[in-house]
Design a protein around this motif. Structure first.
Motif, mmCIF file in Angstrom:
data_model
loop_
_atom_site.group_PDB
_atom_site.id
_atom_site.type_symbol
_atom_site.label_atom_id
_atom_site.label_comp_id
_atom_site.label_asym_id
_atom_site.label_seq_id
_atom_site.Cartn_x
_atom_site.Cartn_y
_atom_site.Cartn_z
ATOM 1 N N LEU A 1 33.251 33.483 52.292
ATOM 2 C CA LEU A 1 33.391 34.291 53.496
ATOM 3 C C LEU A 1 33.102 35.734 53.131
ATOM 4 N N VAL A 2 32.255 36.396 53.915
ATOM 5 C CA VAL A 2 31.898 37.794 53.677
ATOM 6 C C VAL A 2 32.235 38.596 54.923
ATOM 7 N N ALA A 3 33.086 39.599 54.759
ATOM 8 C CA ALA A 3 33.522 40.431 55.884
ATOM 9 C C ALA A 3 33.038 41.853 55.683
ATOM 10 N N GLY A 4 32.630 42.489 56.785
ATOM 11 C CA GLY A 4 32.381 43.922 56.777
ATOM 12 C C GLY A 4 33.670 44.642 57.153
ATOM 13 N N ARG A 5 34.112 45.532 56.303
ATOM 14 C CA ARG A 5 35.398 46.183 56.566
ATOM 15 C C ARG A 5 35.378 47.027 57.833
ATOM 16 N N ALA A 6 34.192 47.480 58.246
ATOM 17 C CA ALA A 6 34.084 48.305 59.456
ATOM 18 C C ALA A 6 33.538 47.510 60.638
ATOM 19 N N ASP A 7 33.688 46.192 60.598
ATOM 20 C CA ASP A 7 33.126 45.329 61.640
ATOM 21 C C ASP A 7 34.103 45.229 62.818
ATOM 22 N N PRO A 8 33.735 45.764 64.001
ATOM 23 C CA PRO A 8 34.638 45.665 65.154
ATOM 24 C C PRO A 8 34.543 44.319 65.871
ATOM 25 N N ALA A 9 33.430 43.604 65.685
ATOM 26 C CA ALA A 9 33.224 42.351 66.418
ATOM 27 C C ALA A 9 33.975 41.190 65.784
ATOM 28 N N THR A 10 33.827 41.042 64.484
ATOM 29 C CA THR A 10 34.558 40.010 63.737
ATOM 30 C C THR A 10 35.195 40.684 62.525
ATOM 31 N N PRO A 11 36.317 41.362 62.714
ATOM 32 C CA PRO A 11 36.947 42.111 61.622
ATOM 33 C C PRO A 11 37.395 41.197 60.489
ATOM 34 N N PRO A 12 37.711 41.782 59.337
ATOM 35 C CA PRO A 12 38.078 40.972 58.165
ATOM 36 C C PRO A 12 39.157 39.932 58.431
ATOM 37 N N ALA A 13 40.058 40.188 59.358
ATOM 38 C CA ALA A 13 41.114 39.210 59.640
ATOM 39 C C ALA A 13 40.531 37.873 60.096
ATOM 40 N N HIS A 14 39.401 37.890 60.783
ATOM 41 C CA HIS A 14 38.774 36.646 61.233
ATOM 42 C C HIS A 14 38.252 35.836 60.049
ATOM 43 N N LEU A 15 37.656 36.536 59.073
ATOM 44 C CA LEU A 15 37.158 35.837 57.888
ATOM 45 C C LEU A 15 38.306 35.371 57.003
ATOM 46 N N ARG A 16 39.381 36.182 56.969
ATOM 47 C CA ARG A 16 40.557 35.802 56.180
ATOM 48 C C ARG A 16 41.200 34.542 56.752
ATOM 49 N N GLU A 17 41.183 34.404 58.063
ATOM 50 C CA GLU A 17 41.722 33.211 58.711
ATOM 51 C C GLU A 17 40.970 31.955 58.259
ATOM 52 N N ILE A 18 39.643 32.063 58.147
ATOM 53 C CA ILE A 18 38.845 30.924 57.670
ATOM 54 C C ILE A 18 39.138 30.663 56.198
ATOM 55 N N ALA A 19 39.179 31.729 55.408
ATOM 56 C CA ALA A 19 39.416 31.575 53.970
ATOM 57 C C ALA A 19 40.758 30.906 53.698
ATOM 58 N N ASP A 20 41.744 31.208 54.515
ATOM 59 C CA ASP A 20 43.063 30.609 54.321
ATOM 60 C C ASP A 20 43.083 29.126 54.700
ATOM 61 N N ALA A 21 42.178 28.709 55.584
ATOM 62 C CA ALA A 21 42.189 27.327 56.073
ATOM 63 C C ALA A 21 41.263 26.403 55.302
ATOM 64 N N VAL A 22 40.171 26.937 54.768
ATOM 65 C CA VAL A 22 39.189 26.112 54.052
ATOM 66 C C VAL A 22 39.605 25.996 52.593
ATOM 67 N N PRO A 23 39.774 24.786 52.080
ATOM 68 C CA PRO A 23 40.218 24.620 50.688
ATOM 69 C C PRO A 23 39.297 25.335 49.701
ATOM 70 N N ASP A 24 39.912 26.147 48.840
ATOM 71 C CA ASP A 24 39.212 26.817 47.735
ATOM 72 C C ASP A 24 38.135 27.791 48.185
ATOM 73 N N ALA A 25 38.181 28.267 49.417
ATOM 74 C CA ALA A 25 37.190 29.231 49.884
ATOM 75 C C ALA A 25 37.429 30.594 49.232
ATOM 76 N N ALA A 26 36.341 31.347 49.076
ATOM 77 C CA ALA A 26 36.410 32.696 48.508
ATOM 78 C C ALA A 26 36.105 33.710 49.607
ATOM 79 N N LEU A 27 36.717 34.886 49.505
ATOM 80 C CA LEU A 27 36.534 35.942 50.502
ATOM 81 C C LEU A 27 36.101 37.227 49.810
ATOM 82 N N VAL A 28 35.044 37.842 50.340
ATOM 83 C CA VAL A 28 34.565 39.133 49.855
ATOM 84 C C VAL A 28 34.539 40.094 51.029
ATOM 85 N N GLU A 29 35.121 41.283 50.853
ATOM 86 C CA GLU A 29 35.062 42.327 51.877
ATOM 87 C C GLU A 29 34.146 43.440 51.391
ATOM 88 N N ILE A 30 33.221 43.858 52.266
ATOM 89 C CA ILE A 30 32.233 44.856 51.880
ATOM 90 C C ILE A 30 32.555 46.176 52.569
#
Length: 374
Positions: free
Chosen positions: A197-226
Motif C-alpha cells: 500500500l502506498v499513500a501520499g501524505r498530502a492526499d485529500p482524496a484517499t488520505p493515509p488512513a484509507h491505505l492503513r485500513e487496507i494494510a491492517d486487513a490484508v495479511p502481511d501487507a506493507a505500507l509506505v507513506e510518501i
C-alpha cells in the motif's frame, strides 16, 4: 480504436514478468510516464486507459457499471496479450480494480500494489452527485479543480489535466457509478498475494488512513507513506513510487530463491548461480520469480504433492537429469523411497514402460547415492 478492448501501451521485453498498471479516474496511462520506462527494464509493463479516457472507447463501460466490470475488461486485455498471471499496480480507481482482482481472481494476480486508493471511497452519494453533474454539465468545470484534488499546491502535470478535459463525460460518469458502489472492506482478509500500500501524505482524496485500513486487513501487507505527495503520487513523486514498487516486485524473486534453496538444496542452487552468465541471468530470474516465487509458494498443494506432480511430468517428457534433481527434492519434501517408487510405477501406466524404466534407473541411482552418504 479497438471498441472491444482497453487501449493500452506495452513496454519492456515480451519474455519478462508481466506488470499491469492501472490509472486514476480522469487520467490516461500517461499517469505512469515517469515510472513505467524504468520498470520496463525488468518487466513487461502494460498500462491501460479507462473507458472513455485516453484511447479507450467510451462504450466499454455503461451507466451503472462496477469496478468488477472494469476488472473484467482488464482480464480481457490480459487474455488478448497471452498474459495468464501478472503483477498489478494501480492508482485510485485503478487501485480499486487491483483490489477486486486480488479478491475475486487471485489465480490471475501474483502481487498487488495499491497506490493512493481505498477499499471504499467515502460512500455512494458524493460519486452519484458527481456523476449527475458530469452528465448534466460535462467535464470542463470539474477539470478546473483537478490540480487541487490531484497535486500539492504549485505542482501540476498539464498532460494529465488535459486528459481530464478530454475524457468522455458519459464514460467518466459511469466510472463514478463504479466508485459509488465499491466497498471491499468486509473481504480484504481474502487477499493472499504479496500486497503493498502506498499513500501520499498530502492526499485529500484517499488520505493515509484509507491505505492503513487496507494494510491492517490484508495479511502481511506493507505500507509506505510518501511525504510531499498528493493523490497522483506516480506523477508528483515518481522516484519515491519507483523505489517502493521495485522493492515490492523484487521481493518475489527473493522469496522464490529462498524456496528454491529449501527444495533443491544450497549446493545445487550455488552451482547454478556460479554458472550464471549475463546471457542466462534473465532465465534464472524467471525461474526464481515464477517457478519458485509463485508456483511452489502457492499453498493450494503441499510440497509433497508438487514433488509427485513434478516427477511425473519429468518422466513424461524424458527429462531424466531434471528427474534426478527432483528425486532429491522429493526426499527433502518428505517422500519416502517407497512413495517415490509408487509415483514412478504410476508413470509406467500413463507415460509408458520405457520411460518408467529409465526413471526407475535414475531414481535408484540417486537413492543409492543418498544412502551411501548417510
Amino acid at each position: 480504436m479497438n471498441d472491444t478492448l482497453l487501449h493500452h501501451r506495452a513496454e519492456g521485453p515480451a519474455s519478462a514478468p508481466p506488470l499491469l498498471l492501472g490509472p486514476s479516474l480522469g487520467t490516461s496511462y500517461a499517469l505512469w510516464d515517469a515510472v513505467a520506462p524504468e520498470l520496463s527494464a525488468g518487466h513487461r509493463v502494460i498500462r491501460w486507459d479507462l473507458p472513455g479516457h485516453g484511447g479507450s472507447a467510451a462504450g466499454l463501460l455503461a451507466a451503472g457499471g462496477t469496478v468488477g466490470d472494469l476488472a473484467g475488461l482488464v482480464l480481457a486485455l490480459a487474455d488478448s496479450l497471452g498474459v495468464a498471471r501478472f503483477a498489478y499496480a494501480g492508482v485510485s480507481l485503478g487501485g480499486a480494480v487491483g483490489l477486486h482482482l486480488a479478491v475475486h481472481h487471485p489465480e490471475r494476480v501474483s502481487s498487488l500494489a495499491v497506490i493512493c486508493s481505498s477499499a471504499h471511497f467515502n460512500g455512494a452519494k458524493p460519486w452519484r452527485d458527481r456523476a449527475a453533474l458530469v452528465r448534466r454539465e460535462g467535464l470542463a468545470g470539474l477539470a478546473e479543480g483537478a490540480d487541487a484534488r490531484w497535486f500539492t499546491p504549485g505542482f501540476t502535470v498539464e498532460r494529465l489535466v488535459q486528459d481530464h478535459r478530454d475524457a468522455d463525460p458519459a464514460a467518466y460518469a459511469a466510472c463514478c457509478d463504479a466508485l459509488a458502489a465499491f466497498d471491499l472492506r468486509d473481504v480484504l482478509d481474502r487477499i493472499s498475494v504479496p500486497t503493498l500500500l502506498v499513500a501520499g501524505r498530502a492526499d485529500p482524496a484517499t488520505p493515509p488512513a484509507h491505505l492503513r485500513e487496507i494494510a491492517d486487513a490484508v495479511p502481511d501487507a506493507a505500507l509506505v507513506e510518501i511525504p510531499g505527495a498528493s493523490h497522483l503520487a506516480p506523477a508528483e513523486r515518481p522516484e519515491a513510487v519507483l523505489t517502493a514498487l521495485r522493492g515490492h516486485l523484487d521481493a518475489g524473486a527473493k522469496r522464490g530463491m529462498a524456496v528454491r534453496r529449501e527444495v533443491l538444496g544450497d549446493a545445487h542452487v550455488d552451482r547454478a548461480q556460479a554458472r550464471q552468465t549475463p546471457f542466462t541471468a534473465p532465465f534464472q530470474d524467471f525461474i526464481s520469480r515464477y517457478a519458485w516465487g509463485e508456483v511452489w509458494t502457492d499453498t493450494t498443494l503441499s510440497r509433497r504433492e508438487r514433488s509427485m506432480i513434478t516427477m511425473t511430468a519429468l518422466v513424461a517428457h524424458g527429462h531424466y537429469e531434471e528427474l534426478a534433481m527432483h528425486v532429491r527434492a522429493a526426499r527433502r519434501n518428505g517422500l519416502t523411497p517407497d512413495e517415490i517408487g509408487a509415483v514412478l510405477l504410476q508413470t509406467a501406466v500413463y507415460c509408458g514402460v520405457p520411460a518408467a524404466n529409465s526413471a526407475f534407473a535414475t531414481a535408484q541411482r540417486v537413492l543409492a547415492e543418498e544412502s551411501a552418504g548417510e
